[in-house]
Design an enzyme around this catalytic site. Structure first.
Site, PDB file in Angstrom:
ATOM      1  N   VAL A 115      -5.947  86.255 -21.290  1.00  0.00           N
ATOM      2  CA  VAL A 115      -6.250  85.286 -20.226  1.00  0.00           C
ATOM      3  C   VAL A 115      -5.017  84.500 -19.796  1.00  0.00           C
ATOM      4  O   VAL A 115      -5.084  83.698 -18.866  1.00  0.00           O
ATOM      5  CB  VAL A 115      -7.371  84.302 -20.645  1.00  0.00           C
ATOM      6  CG1 VAL A 115      -8.687  85.037 -20.834  1.00  0.00           C
ATOM      7  CG2 VAL A 115      -6.982  83.504 -21.885  1.00  0.00           C
ATOM      8  N   GLY A 116      -3.883  84.710 -20.471  1.00  0.00           N
ATOM      9  CA  GLY A 116      -2.656  84.038 -20.062  1.00  0.00           C
ATOM     10  C   GLY A 116      -2.137  82.990 -21.030  1.00  0.00           C
ATOM     11  O   GLY A 116      -1.374  82.108 -20.628  1.00  0.00           O
ATOM     12  N   LYS A 166       3.844  80.821 -33.339  1.00  0.00           N
ATOM     13  CA  LYS A 166       2.657  81.675 -33.304  1.00  0.00           C
ATOM     14  C   LYS A 166       2.306  81.974 -34.758  1.00  0.00           C
ATOM     15  O   LYS A 166       2.952  82.806 -35.402  1.00  0.00           O
ATOM     16  CB  LYS A 166       2.962  82.978 -32.546  1.00  0.00           C
ATOM     17  CG  LYS A 166       1.836  83.999 -32.558  1.00  0.00           C
ATOM     18  CD  LYS A 166       0.987  83.921 -31.330  1.00  0.00           C
ATOM     19  CE  LYS A 166      -0.011  85.077 -31.278  1.00  0.00           C
ATOM     20  NZ  LYS A 166      -0.795  85.074 -30.048  1.00  0.00           N
ATOM     21  N   ASP A 221       4.763  87.856 -29.045  1.00  0.00           N
ATOM     22  CA  ASP A 221       4.672  86.672 -28.192  1.00  0.00           C
ATOM     23  C   ASP A 221       5.886  85.774 -28.386  1.00  0.00           C
ATOM     24  O   ASP A 221       6.359  85.140 -27.439  1.00  0.00           O
ATOM     25  CB  ASP A 221       3.376  85.914 -28.484  1.00  0.00           C
ATOM     26  CG  ASP A 221       2.145  86.695 -28.018  1.00  0.00           C
ATOM     27  OD1 ASP A 221       2.289  87.559 -27.134  1.00  0.00           O
ATOM     28  OD2 ASP A 221       1.050  86.448 -28.541  1.00  0.00           O
ATOM     29  N   GLY A 229      -2.546  80.260 -30.427  1.00  0.00           N
ATOM     30  CA  GLY A 229      -3.562  80.960 -31.202  1.00  0.00           C
ATOM     31  C   GLY A 229      -3.588  82.446 -30.879  1.00  0.00           C
ATOM     32  O   GLY A 229      -2.721  82.971 -30.172  1.00  0.00           O
ATOM     33  N   ALA A 230      -4.581  83.128 -31.412  1.00  0.00           N
ATOM     34  CA  ALA A 230      -4.773  84.558 -31.149  1.00  0.00           C
ATOM     35  C   ALA A 230      -6.190  84.744 -30.627  1.00  0.00           C
ATOM     36  O   ALA A 230      -7.154  84.381 -31.308  1.00  0.00           O
ATOM     37  CB  ALA A 230      -4.562  85.366 -32.429  1.00  0.00           C
TER      38      ALA A 230
END
Length: 205
Positions: free
Chosen positions: A13-14, A32, A43, A100-101
């Site tokens: 979702v970005g 992360k 990421d 988050g993940a």
């Protein structure tokens, strides 16, 4: 110094783009805690490629898993068990952006989820992207966070959907940081543009 936890209403979702913008706007550190898959282009690598400031430190993942799956499943493939007690926030004198993940209830192991990584002192930014069902997912995510007592704000990602955005803001009452448009691509210049645009509301969190 503030800690901002970036979560999404679902995957893809970005969150990473939003995290890059927040990191750049606040010249914050980035962390992360759990990376699953894409270890050569994680990421953390993407954040490093997107930010321009020289103040940010990108901290190592607590867990770097090989398979792009839910962390609990990726950990099982790697023959490890994620221990939330070993996910320790890095020490820094700077603001810290924590990504988050997936969504809040993505499992880390048989008992813990991403939600268990969010400390009471953290500010939480929810990234919402319009798709069929996204209103429900957004309202559920924010309701759970507010029930837990968190300070919650929102970033919309993608093309503008006025009726969707309006009803979410009305029903939740959360602060709107802004919207990340459907850009042709994201590079340092685009991230810097949004960082400037979002700096004031982010600083006020």
């Amino acid at each position: 110094m503030k800690q901002i936890f970036v979560t999404g209403i679902s995957t893809e979702v970005g969150k990473t783009i939003a995290s890059a913008i927040i990191t750049e706007a606040l010249e914050a550190d980035y962390w992360k805690p759990v990376q699953a898959g894409e270890l050569d282009n994680s990421d953390s690598h993407k954040i490093a490629d997107l930010i321009s400031n020289t103040k940010t430190t990108i901290h190592n993942n607590s867990y770097a898993l090989k398979t792009p799956m839910s962390p609990h499943a990726a950990a099982e493939i790697d023959n490890v068990t994620i221990d939330v007690n070993k996910i320790v926030e890095p020490k820094t004198n700077n603001n810290l952006v924590i990504e988050g993940a997936g969504g809040l209830l993505v499992p880390l192991n048989d008992s813990a989820t991403i939600l268990d990584l969010i400390k009471p002192s953290y500010k939480v930014v929810v990234v919402s992207r319009h798709y069929l069902g996204s209103i429900n997912h957004t309202l559920l995510t924010i309701a759970l966070l507010k029930q837990k007592g968190f300070n919650v704000s929102i970033i919309f990602s993608g093309d503008k959907h006025p009726t969707t955005e309006s009803i979410i803001l009305k029903k939740t009452g959360v602060e709107l940081i802004g919207r990340i448009e459907e850009e042709k691509g994201f590079n340092k210049e685009v991230i810097k543009k949004y960082a400037h645009k979002f700096k004031e509301p982010l600083t006020a969190l």
